[in-house]
Design a protein around this motif. Structure first.
Motif, PDB file in Angstrom:
ATOM      1  N   GLU A 194     -28.663  19.681 -40.010  1.00 47.85           N
ATOM      2  CA  GLU A 194     -28.461  18.350 -39.427  1.00 47.85           C
ATOM      3  C   GLU A 194     -28.610  18.407 -37.910  1.00 47.85           C
ATOM      4  N   ALA A 195     -28.046  19.448 -37.301  1.00 51.40           N
ATOM      5  CA  ALA A 195     -28.089  19.555 -35.841  1.00 51.40           C
ATOM      6  C   ALA A 195     -29.525  19.683 -35.334  1.00 51.40           C
ATOM      7  N   LYS A 196     -30.310  20.552 -35.959  1.00 47.29           N
ATOM      8  CA  LYS A 196     -31.682  20.762 -35.495  1.00 47.29           C
ATOM      9  C   LYS A 196     -32.586  19.578 -35.804  1.00 47.29           C
ATOM     10  N   GLN A 197     -32.263  18.837 -36.855  1.00 49.56           N
ATOM     11  CA  GLN A 197     -33.101  17.698 -37.231  1.00 49.56           C
ATOM     12  C   GLN A 197     -32.780  16.442 -36.439  1.00 49.56           C
ATOM     13  N   THR A 198     -31.528  16.294 -36.024  1.00 47.34           N
ATOM     14  CA  THR A 198     -31.103  15.026 -35.416  1.00 47.34           C
ATOM     15  C   THR A 198     -30.758  15.117 -33.940  1.00 47.34           C
ATOM     16  N   ILE A 199     -30.517  16.314 -33.411  1.00 45.80           N
ATOM     17  CA  ILE A 199     -30.118  16.441 -32.009  1.00 45.80           C
ATOM     18  C   ILE A 199     -31.279  16.987 -31.183  1.00 45.80           C
ATOM     19  N   PRO A 200     -31.731  16.245 -30.185  1.00 44.60           N
ATOM     20  CA  PRO A 200     -32.773  16.760 -29.286  1.00 44.60           C
ATOM     21  C   PRO A 200     -32.176  17.782 -28.323  1.00 44.60           C
ATOM     22  N   HIS A 201     -32.428  19.062 -28.583  1.00 45.97           N
ATOM     23  CA  HIS A 201     -31.860  20.130 -27.763  1.00 45.97           C
ATOM     24  C   HIS A 201     -32.669  20.309 -26.475  1.00 45.97           C
ATOM     25  N   ILE A 202     -31.966  20.558 -25.389  1.00 48.67           N
ATOM     26  CA  ILE A 202     -32.596  21.016 -24.154  1.00 48.67           C
ATOM     27  C   ILE A 202     -31.899  22.311 -23.762  1.00 48.67           C
ATOM     28  N   TYR A 203     -32.681  23.340 -23.379  1.00 49.48           N
ATOM     29  CA  TYR A 203     -32.133  24.671 -23.109  1.00 49.48           C
ATOM     30  C   TYR A 203     -32.303  25.011 -21.624  1.00 49.48           C
ATOM     31  N   LEU A 204     -31.215  25.467 -21.012  1.00 49.99           N
ATOM     32  CA  LEU A 204     -31.228  25.859 -19.606  1.00 49.99           C
ATOM     33  C   LEU A 204     -30.606  27.250 -19.484  1.00 49.99           C
ATOM     34  N   THR A 205     -31.295  28.168 -18.784  1.00 51.15           N
ATOM     35  CA  THR A 205     -30.849  29.561 -18.695  1.00 51.15           C
ATOM     36  C   THR A 205     -30.646  29.977 -17.239  1.00 51.15           C
ATOM     37  N   VAL A 206     -29.569  30.703 -16.994  1.00 49.87           N
ATOM     38  CA  VAL A 206     -29.329  31.290 -15.674  1.00 49.87           C
ATOM     39  C   VAL A 206     -28.966  32.763 -15.858  1.00 49.87           C
ATOM     40  N   ASP A 207     -29.261  33.557 -14.844  1.00 43.23           N
ATOM     41  CA  ASP A 207     -28.813  34.954 -14.798  1.00 43.23           C
ATOM     42  C   ASP A 207     -27.557  35.028 -13.947  1.00 43.23           C
ATOM     43  N   VAL A 208     -26.529  35.676 -14.488  1.00 40.80           N
ATOM     44  CA  VAL A 208     -25.227  35.731 -13.829  1.00 40.80           C
ATOM     45  C   VAL A 208     -24.912  37.176 -13.453  1.00 40.80           C
ATOM     46  N   ARG A 209     -24.619  37.408 -12.191  1.00 45.33           N
ATOM     47  CA  ARG A 209     -24.197  38.739 -11.745  1.00 45.33           C
ATOM     48  C   ARG A 209     -22.712  38.914 -12.067  1.00 45.33           C
ATOM     49  N   LEU A 210     -22.379  39.950 -12.821  1.00 39.01           N
ATOM     50  CA  LEU A 210     -21.035  40.116 -13.374  1.00 39.01           C
ATOM     51  C   LEU A 210     -20.156  41.121 -12.627  1.00 39.01           C
ATOM     52  N   ASP A 211     -20.668  41.780 -11.606  1.00 41.98           N
ATOM     53  CA  ASP A 211     -19.921  42.876 -10.984  1.00 41.98           C
ATOM     54  C   ASP A 211     -18.545  42.436 -10.483  1.00 41.98           C
TER      55      ASP A 211
ATOM     56  N   HIS B 282     -29.603  16.182 -25.513  1.00 39.35           N
ATOM     57  CA  HIS B 282     -30.257  15.397 -24.468  1.00 39.35           C
ATOM     58  C   HIS B 282     -29.982  13.899 -24.602  1.00 39.35           C
ATOM     59  N   ARG B 283     -29.412  13.474 -25.729  1.00 41.74           N
ATOM     60  CA  ARG B 283     -29.027  12.068 -25.863  1.00 41.74           C
ATOM     61  C   ARG B 283     -27.799  11.764 -25.016  1.00 41.74           C
ATOM     62  N   ALA B 284     -26.967  12.784 -24.812  1.00 40.89           N
ATOM     63  CA  ALA B 284     -25.703  12.586 -24.113  1.00 40.89           C
ATOM     64  C   ALA B 284     -25.671  13.206 -22.731  1.00 40.89           C
ATOM     65  N   ILE B 285     -26.466  14.253 -22.512  1.00 40.49           N
ATOM     66  CA  ILE B 285     -26.413  15.006 -21.257  1.00 40.49           C
ATOM     67  C   ILE B 285     -27.809  15.081 -20.651  1.00 40.49           C
ATOM     68  N   ASP B 286     -27.951  14.594 -19.440  1.00 42.16           N
ATOM     69  CA  ASP B 286     -29.225  14.674 -18.734  1.00 42.16           C
ATOM     70  C   ASP B 286     -29.481  16.102 -18.258  1.00 42.16           C
ATOM     71  N   GLY B 287     -30.744  16.416 -18.048  1.00 40.71           N
ATOM     72  CA  GLY B 287     -31.099  17.758 -17.603  1.00 40.71           C
ATOM     73  C   GLY B 287     -30.445  18.131 -16.287  1.00 40.71           C
ATOM     74  N   ALA B 288     -30.337  17.181 -15.362  1.00 45.58           N
ATOM     75  CA  ALA B 288     -29.724  17.466 -14.055  1.00 45.58           C
ATOM     76  C   ALA B 288     -28.250  17.812 -14.208  1.00 45.58           C
ATOM     77  N   ASP B 289     -27.542  17.087 -15.096  1.00 42.50           N
ATOM     78  CA  ASP B 289     -26.129  17.393 -15.329  1.00 42.50           C
ATOM     79  C   ASP B 289     -25.979  18.758 -15.990  1.00 42.50           C
ATOM     80  N   GLY B 290     -26.869  19.056 -16.943  1.00 40.06           N
ATOM     81  CA  GLY B 290     -26.840  20.376 -17.572  1.00 40.06           C
ATOM     82  C   GLY B 290     -27.082  21.476 -16.558  1.00 40.06           C
ATOM     83  N   ALA B 291     -28.001  21.248 -15.613  1.00 36.51           N
ATOM     84  CA  ALA B 291     -28.297  22.245 -14.577  1.00 36.51           C
ATOM     85  C   ALA B 291     -27.099  22.427 -13.650  1.00 36.51           C
TER      86      ALA B 291
END
Length: 440
Positions: free
Chosen positions: A232-249, A413-422
């Motif tokens: 249901e999630a993959k069929q009905t929710i338009p996913h947008i993916y955002l990736t960052v690299d996090v320094r953990l030291d 993406h129906r609820a969260i804009d790309g800028a807010d996700g970023a």
């Protein structure tokens, strides 16, 4: 007066369940609070406690029975001084010894169900004496009374039910009556049902049938729900993916210091505990991501309830750290350990896994570098984190080596804009790289 024990609703959404295991047997005495059975819901296996005291007079639903509807009588409880045989006989007429998850029968199909027609009783619904036919499982009109499970087993074995004597109520044929029978009990009918009794077709592939050896395993309730919800999630929710690299030291150094100071209290923080807190604090900084899409409405949550993915024996489940943004790291760590233990023992209560405003999935312990997670509806985001590893990294303008983790946010993406996700991913990155914000 004997008391019917009914299939309980162990969660607000539960309509049916699997009676996984009986922990009592006829003749056993129980008191209020005693554990009588383990019941598998659509999320977990839960213990079923006795409400009244008495003696188990009969078991109406065998352990392992699937699709047992809420409210179905599963056993009879006799009060002190009552005759057990009489209490067992007092079970409602429509109590079945086996439950199946099958659609309701239409009037034309009613003869195929294991329920005696209304005319078998009087105006009050009580059973009336019937003439004993030649075969206990066959009525005077040659209609076979058998449970759906017994019919299925007989069909698979090629057994003619007309020649089987039923041991259930009113001569109904049940599972135990056909399990030990061999094919060919009635050759004429067995031959007629041979096509239905043949092996199930092999899974099809693009090149034809799958010819590799395989073993079919029936899905449990949890796996069925996972399959349905993620599809249901993959069929009905338009996913947008955002990736960052996090320094953990810096986060790893802080964890080391905190664990040294908390050792006397018996608390040991994991990296995941700090990531739960970082996710919750990032939602506080970017509340536009702490939302849920609800048709023509958008729910804005004022609390950060973090669902954390845990691999349990029955399948993936997500216990919840509620109000994680306002809890200290030690409290988050303690709660998470308790919830994870319950999840792996299938002992979570509904309130411990239902709800949540955002999810965290961490596969770093398996060496996974980066992955995209599927949103768990009705939530609008899930954060997937991989392993922290030594990588070349620019530090203060110069190339060096740092412990780096890739984190990917999946957003509805129906609820969260790309800028807010970023902005959310940036806030999460900053909290991990400057982790003092997690302890103040």
């Amino acid at each position: 007066m004997p008391t019917p024990i009914k299939m309980p609703a162990l969660s607000p959404t539960m309509e049916e369940g699997t009676l996984a295991k009986w922990l009592v047997k006829p003749g056993d005495k129980v008191e209020a609070g005693d554990i009588m059975a383990e019941i598998e819901t659509d999320k977990a296996t839960m213990e079923f406690e006795a409400v009244d005291e008495g003696t188990i007079a009969s078991i109406a639903v065998e352990e392992g029975s699937e699709g047992v509807k809420v409210g179905t009588v599963i056993a009879m409880l006799a009060e002190e001084g009552e005759d057990l045989d009489e209490a067992a006989a007092a079970a409602p007429a429509d109590t079945t010894s086996e439950a199946e998850s099958e659609p309701e029968a239409t009037p034309a199909q009613s003869e195929e169900k294991d329920v005696v027609p209304a005319q078998a009783g009087n105006a009050n619904g009580s059973a009336q004496p019937k003439a004993t036919p030649a075969s206990a499982g066959v009525t005077g009109k040659d209609r076979i009374i058998a449970s759906p499970l017994a019919r299925r087993i007989a069909e698979q074995k090629g057994v003619d039910l007309a020649g089987v004597t039923g041991s259930g109520p009113r001569g109904r044929i049940i599972k135990a009556d056909v399990e030990g029978l061999e094919a060919g009990a009635a050759p004429a009918k067995a031959e007629a049902s041979a096509p239905a009794a043949s092996a199930p077709p092999k899974p099809a592939t693009l090149g034809g049938e799958l010819d590799a050896p395989y073993e079919a395993t029936k899905l449990n309730n949890v796996r069925k729900v996972i399959a349905r919800r993620l599809t249901e999630a993959k069929q009905t929710i338009p996913h947008i993916y955002l990736t960052v690299d996090v320094r953990l030291d810096a986060l790893l150094d802080l964890r080391k210091q905190l664990n040294a100071s908390l050792e006397a209290d018996g608390v040991k923080l994991s990296v995941n505990d700090l990531l739960i807190k970082a996710l919750a604090r990032a939602l506080q900084r970017v509340p536009a991501c702490n939302v849920s899409f609800q048709g023509d409405e958008l729910y804005q949550y004022s609390r950060e309830d973090i669902s954390v993915a845990v691999a349990a024996p029955s399948g993936l489940i997500t216990p919840i750290i509620r109000d994680a943004g306002r809890k200290g790291l030690a409290q988050i760590s303690t709660e998470m350990k308790e919830l994870a233990t319950k999840a792996k023992d299938n002992k979570l209560q509904p309130q411990e896994y239902q709800g949540g405003t955002a999810s965290l999935s961490n596969l770093g312990m398996f060496g996974t570098k980066q992955f995209d997670a599927v949103i768990n509806p009705p939530q609008a985001m899930i954060l997937a984190v991989g392993a922290g590893e030594q990588r070349p990294h620019v530090i203060d303008g110069a190339l060096g080596v740092a412990t780096v983790m890739s984190a990917t946010g999946s957003f509805d993406h129906r609820a969260i804009d790309g800028a807010d996700g970023a902005r959310f991913m940036e806030a999460f990155q900053q909290l991990c790289e400057n982790p003092m914000g997690l302890v103040v």
